[in-house]
Design a protein around this motif. Sequence first.
Motif, PDB file in Angstrom:
ATOM      1  N   GLU A   1      34.776  38.334  56.633  1.00 22.15           N
ATOM      2  CA  GLU A   1      34.846  39.067  55.368  1.00 22.15           C
ATOM      3  C   GLU A   1      36.182  39.785  55.251  1.00 22.15           C
ATOM      4  O   GLU A   1      36.613  40.478  56.177  1.00 22.15           O
ATOM      5  CB  GLU A   1      33.695  40.070  55.279  1.00 22.15           C
TER       6      GLU A   1
ATOM      7  N   SER B   1      38.603  42.641  54.327  1.00 19.83           N
ATOM      8  CA  SER B   1      38.333  44.080  54.331  1.00 19.83           C
ATOM      9  C   SER B   1      38.356  44.652  52.925  1.00 19.83           C
ATOM     10  O   SER B   1      39.103  44.188  52.050  1.00 19.83           O
ATOM     11  CB  SER B   1      39.346  44.814  55.210  1.00 19.83           C
ATOM     12  N   GLN B   2      37.545  45.669  52.706  1.00 22.70           N
ATOM     13  CA  GLN B   2      37.373  46.252  51.372  1.00 22.70           C
ATOM     14  C   GLN B   2      38.684  46.751  50.770  1.00 22.70           C
ATOM     15  O   GLN B   2      38.904  46.640  49.567  1.00 22.70           O
ATOM     16  CB  GLN B   2      36.354  47.405  51.441  1.00 22.70           C
TER      17      GLN B   2
ATOM     18  N   LEU C   1      40.644  44.093  48.711  1.00 31.81           N
ATOM     19  CA  LEU C   1      39.951  43.334  47.670  1.00 31.81           C
ATOM     20  C   LEU C   1      40.366  43.751  46.260  1.00 31.81           C
ATOM     21  O   LEU C   1      40.809  44.885  46.037  1.00 31.81           O
ATOM     22  CB  LEU C   1      38.437  43.526  47.818  1.00 31.81           C
TER      23      LEU C   1
ATOM     24  N   ALA D   1      33.624  33.757  46.823  1.00 30.06           N
ATOM     25  CA  ALA D   1      33.722  35.106  46.277  1.00 30.06           C
ATOM     26  C   ALA D   1      32.359  35.575  45.791  1.00 30.06           C
ATOM     27  O   ALA D   1      31.650  34.832  45.104  1.00 30.06           O
ATOM     28  CB  ALA D   1      34.720  35.140  45.125  1.00 30.06           C
TER      29      ALA D   1
ATOM     30  N   SER E   1      30.648  38.430  43.495  1.00 29.74           N
ATOM     31  CA  SER E   1      30.895  39.477  42.496  1.00 29.74           C
ATOM     32  C   SER E   1      30.018  39.207  41.284  1.00 29.74           C
ATOM     33  O   SER E   1      29.326  38.193  41.216  1.00 29.74           O
ATOM     34  CB  SER E   1      32.379  39.529  42.095  1.00 29.74           C
TER      35      SER E   1
ATOM     36  N   PRO F   1      28.296  44.375  44.407  1.00 26.95           N
ATOM     37  CA  PRO F   1      29.285  44.083  45.459  1.00 26.95           C
ATOM     38  C   PRO F   1      30.424  43.187  44.981  1.00 26.95           C
ATOM     39  O   PRO F   1      30.233  42.312  44.133  1.00 26.95           O
ATOM     40  CB  PRO F   1      28.449  43.366  46.529  1.00 26.95           C
TER      41      PRO F   1
ATOM     42  N   LYS G   1      33.039  40.915  47.159  1.00 20.97           N
ATOM     43  CA  LYS G   1      33.383  40.484  48.513  1.00 20.97           C
ATOM     44  C   LYS G   1      34.109  39.143  48.457  1.00 20.97           C
ATOM     45  O   LYS G   1      33.899  38.343  47.547  1.00 20.97           O
ATOM     46  CB  LYS G   1      32.126  40.345  49.384  1.00 20.97           C
TER      47      LYS G   1
ATOM     48  N   LYS H   1      34.819  36.043  51.235  1.00 28.02           N
ATOM     49  CA  LYS H   1      34.458  35.595  52.576  1.00 28.02           C
ATOM     50  C   LYS H   1      35.049  34.221  52.885  1.00 28.02           C
ATOM     51  O   LYS H   1      35.235  33.388  51.987  1.00 28.02           O
ATOM     52  CB  LYS H   1      32.932  35.567  52.736  1.00 28.02           C
TER      53      LYS H   1
END
Length: 371
Positions: free
Chosen positions: A26, A28-29, A32, A332, A334, A349, A351, A353
């Motif tokens: 994943e 990292s936040q 993003l 993705a 979302s 969320p 994300k 990945k």
Amino acid sequence: MSGLFGGSSASSAATTTTGDTSKDIEVSQNQLPGDSISDMAFCPTADFLAVASWDKKVWIYEVTNAGAQGKWFFEMAGHVLCVAWSRDGTRVAAGDSTGICSMVDLSKAAPGQVAAQQVAGHVDPNNQAANPAIKCVRWFQNGGRDILATGSWDKSVKFWDLTSPQPLGSLDCGERVYTMDVKDDLLVVGTAERHIHIVNLKEPTKIYKTITSPLKWQTRVVSCFTDATGFAVGSIEGRCAIQYVEDKDTSLNFSFKCHRQQDPAARDIAKVYSVNAISFHPIHGTFSTAGSDGTFHFWDKDAKHRLKGYPEVGGSITATCFSRDGNIFAYAISYDWSKGYSHNTPQYPIKLKLHPILGDECKPRPGSKKR
């Protein structure tokens, strides 16, 4: 073939073909986008991933065995709906909700923010304050030149050689362009009202053939086969169709159900989800589907078989793509707007990945062949 590949229901197929996401990496936040991811594409010549977002930015990541690190980004005037790489992997083009297509050349760009150049646009002659969005962008080559194709809600696809503010030509699609894809000389355009236009890019301003989607509900995505002999279609009804271009191959056409969940309270009722993304493996010619149910699956179209189905990932999957060597499958998570504006809450969320392709996950079944 109307049932699921490998079985008559999702549960019967999943018992033997359930995939593993435990090794997925994943991003990292803090790396993003700040809003839903609408589209993404891997570079065809290097390990870079371009991501288009509703936050009005395009994010470009360098992908390694350890994950993905943000390397460049550029801003656009509107929400970014589509992104594509040039064939040589040096340029990224993107289209937005204001009808602008911008491009960056990354061949000599320092890491960080890159200034984008507007190279194309769709204009409403009657109301330039509300230009039609560019929903799709693709590159192809014609006569040795790189050509950019932009598909818009103004019901046209326009072609640009990037040397002039005026398009080389235009294709009247009759309805709003929702999705399109290119492979070699094949262009496939999916529009509103379930029209699908097939174009030979040796003559890009002429429609070779138009069909009505074999699926009964709105087209969400089209994706060309790796050998350019046909394409896959996904719709909002949890169904996918395999279509060949030439009439001689129509016996190979079929559709199947996917991205459906059995209602535990009623065995004869299934919840149906949109197929949001279809990506073909660049080496094996197998393909993925991903949907609003938050699952993705790998399929072998020639054997009419599901290779793997993966557990729900915690939100709708809005975009997918394979890396140039097919060793990484990016997806993705979302909001996909399937339930309207009110359901796009700050808690939904976002994300990104990376799923490593291991073993035979995407390999065709032994002895698989067209039939």
